[in-house]
Design a protein around this motif. Structure first.
Motif, PDB file in Angstrom:
ATOM      1  N   GLY A 155     -37.160 -14.640  -8.721  1.00  0.00           N
ATOM      2  CA  GLY A 155     -35.903 -14.213  -8.554  1.00  0.00           C
ATOM      3  C   GLY A 155     -35.137 -14.668  -7.503  1.00  0.00           C
ATOM      4  O   GLY A 155     -34.213 -13.875  -7.017  1.00  0.00           O
ATOM      5  N   HIS A 156     -35.462 -15.749  -7.066  1.00  0.00           N
ATOM      6  CA  HIS A 156     -34.526 -16.367  -5.879  1.00  0.00           C
ATOM      7  C   HIS A 156     -33.050 -16.450  -6.339  1.00  0.00           C
ATOM      8  O   HIS A 156     -32.795 -16.658  -7.641  1.00  0.00           O
ATOM      9  N   SER A 157     -32.243 -16.009  -5.511  1.00  0.00           N
ATOM     10  CA  SER A 157     -30.633 -15.784  -5.967  1.00  0.00           C
ATOM     11  C   SER A 157     -30.140 -17.082  -6.534  1.00  0.00           C
ATOM     12  O   SER A 157     -29.268 -17.229  -7.303  1.00  0.00           O
ATOM     13  N   ASP A 213     -31.717 -16.539 -14.246  1.00  0.00           N
ATOM     14  CA  ASP A 213     -32.695 -15.451 -14.412  1.00  0.00           C
ATOM     15  C   ASP A 213     -32.258 -14.079 -14.318  1.00  0.00           C
ATOM     16  O   ASP A 213     -31.244 -13.648 -13.237  1.00  0.00           O
ATOM     17  N   THR A 214     -32.548 -13.338 -15.170  1.00  0.00           N
ATOM     18  CA  THR A 214     -32.211 -11.928 -15.206  1.00  0.00           C
ATOM     19  C   THR A 214     -33.160 -10.952 -14.504  1.00  0.00           C
ATOM     20  O   THR A 214     -34.068 -11.238 -14.390  1.00  0.00           O
ATOM     21  N   ASP A 215     -32.696  -9.699 -14.262  1.00  0.00           N
ATOM     22  CA  ASP A 215     -33.543  -8.670 -13.868  1.00  0.00           C
ATOM     23  C   ASP A 215     -34.919  -8.683 -14.674  1.00  0.00           C
ATOM     24  O   ASP A 215     -35.933  -8.399 -14.272  1.00  0.00           O
ATOM     25  N   GLU A 216     -34.366  -8.643 -15.998  1.00  0.00           N
ATOM     26  CA  GLU A 216     -35.620  -8.653 -17.051  1.00  0.00           C
ATOM     27  C   GLU A 216     -36.590  -9.707 -16.890  1.00  0.00           C
ATOM     28  O   GLU A 216     -37.878  -9.453 -16.890  1.00  0.00           O
ATOM     29  N   CYS A 218     -37.556 -11.649  -4.910  1.00  0.00           N
ATOM     30  CA  CYS A 218     -36.160 -11.652  -4.196  1.00  0.00           C
ATOM     31  C   CYS A 218     -34.961 -10.758  -4.661  1.00  0.00           C
ATOM     32  O   CYS A 218     -34.807 -10.856  -5.777  1.00  0.00           O
ATOM     33  N   VAL A 219     -34.104 -10.015  -3.833  1.00  0.00           N
ATOM     34  CA  VAL A 219     -33.123  -9.212  -4.227  1.00  0.00           C
ATOM     35  C   VAL A 219     -32.119  -9.621  -3.168  1.00  0.00           C
ATOM     36  O   VAL A 219     -32.210 -10.183  -2.165  1.00  0.00           O
ATOM     37  N   GLY A 220     -30.767  -9.251  -3.643  1.00  0.00           N
ATOM     38  CA  GLY A 220     -29.635  -9.525  -2.787  1.00  0.00           C
ATOM     39  C   GLY A 220     -28.407  -9.566  -3.203  1.00  0.00           C
ATOM     40  O   GLY A 220     -28.106 -10.098  -4.313  1.00  0.00           O
TER      41      GLY A 220
END
Ligand code: PGA
Length: 250
Positions: free
Chosen positions: A94-96, A104-107, A126-128
């Protein structure tokens, strides 16, 4: 006691020969380091070379992405089983840049995270928030959603194999680092969210890395903050001298 981690994300840089040259230069500089775990994430094509280079050292190899299916007609994708075979111990998920450029989605982040854990990889999730989201006062809300949805359906034992990386998008590759105070504030908030959706015990032990223009001259101030347990380093991880200097932040 949370063991700090310094992780390098090479993104789309370095051939296999350049990978070998990097480790030949890095390893002698970090022989005595014991205060942190060290991770490098090369492109897929160099994973096996990198894993051979770090064999017998304290450096672990990470993928930058993966697919959640074991095999199948998914052109261009790489599964967890293949990453393990190449010598990976970690995977960045989940890198930005994956979220921004590759959809890429949260799912998907959740599916990839569950596949990584099932296969025995440590997941660096990764989040942000983006600059527009921060300016609109939505940073907390966005990060809360990414944490909650990305880590949905995970058990407490699962979470012991997760590392969160807080990477404000406006700080990535821009030279504009979040101040230690801003970063630490969001790290504390992420810990609070994890306590709410899981438990205080998990929140207290999970490692949260900061990423976004981390350099040898700003790492010490970041690492002094209670809730910052390490760094995910992009540009400055490409040069062995600067990455070694970041690793030796104390
Ligand atoms: P940067 O990248 O250190 O070059 O800002 C960080 C990252 O994207 O992981």
């Amino acid at each position: 006691m949370r063991q700090p981690i310094i992780a390098g994300n090479w993104k789309m840089f370095k051939t296999r020969a350049e990978t070998s040259a990097f480790f030949d230069a890095l390893i002698p500089q970090i022989q005595d380091v014991e205060h942190c775990d060290i991770v490098i994430a090369p492109p897929f094509i160099s994973l096996a070379t990198a894993a051979e280079e770090v064999d017998g050292t304290r450096v672990a190899i990470s993928a930058q992405n993966l697919h959640w299916e074991e095999n199948g007609a998914y052109t261009g994708e790489v599964s967890v089983r293949m990453l393990l075979d190449a010598g990976c111990k970690y995977a960045i998920i989940g890198h930005s840049e994956r979220r921004q450029y590759f959809g890429d989605t949260d799912e998907w982040v959740n599916r990839k995270t569950r596949a990584a854990l099932k296969g025995g990889l440590q997941a660096i999730v990764c989040v942000g928030e983006t600059l527009a989201e921060r300016d609109a006062g939505r940073a907390s809300e966005v990060v809360r959603r990414q944490v909650a949805e990305g880590m949905a359906q995970l058990t407490e034992p699962d979470l012991s194999h997760i590392i969160v990386a807080y990477e404000p998008v406006w700080a990535i590759g821009t030279g504009r680092t979040a101040t230690p105070e801003v970063a630490a504030g969001m790290h504390a908030e992420i810990r609070k969210i994890i306590a709410e959706i899981q438990s205080k015990a998990v929140a207290d032990t999970i490692r949260i890395l900061y990423g976004g223009s981390v350099k040898p001259d700003n790492i010490s101030a970041l690492m002094k903050k209670e809730d910052i347990d390490g760094a995910l380093v992009g540009g400055a991880s490409l040069d062995p001298a600067s990455f070694a200097a970041i690793i030796k932040y104390i």
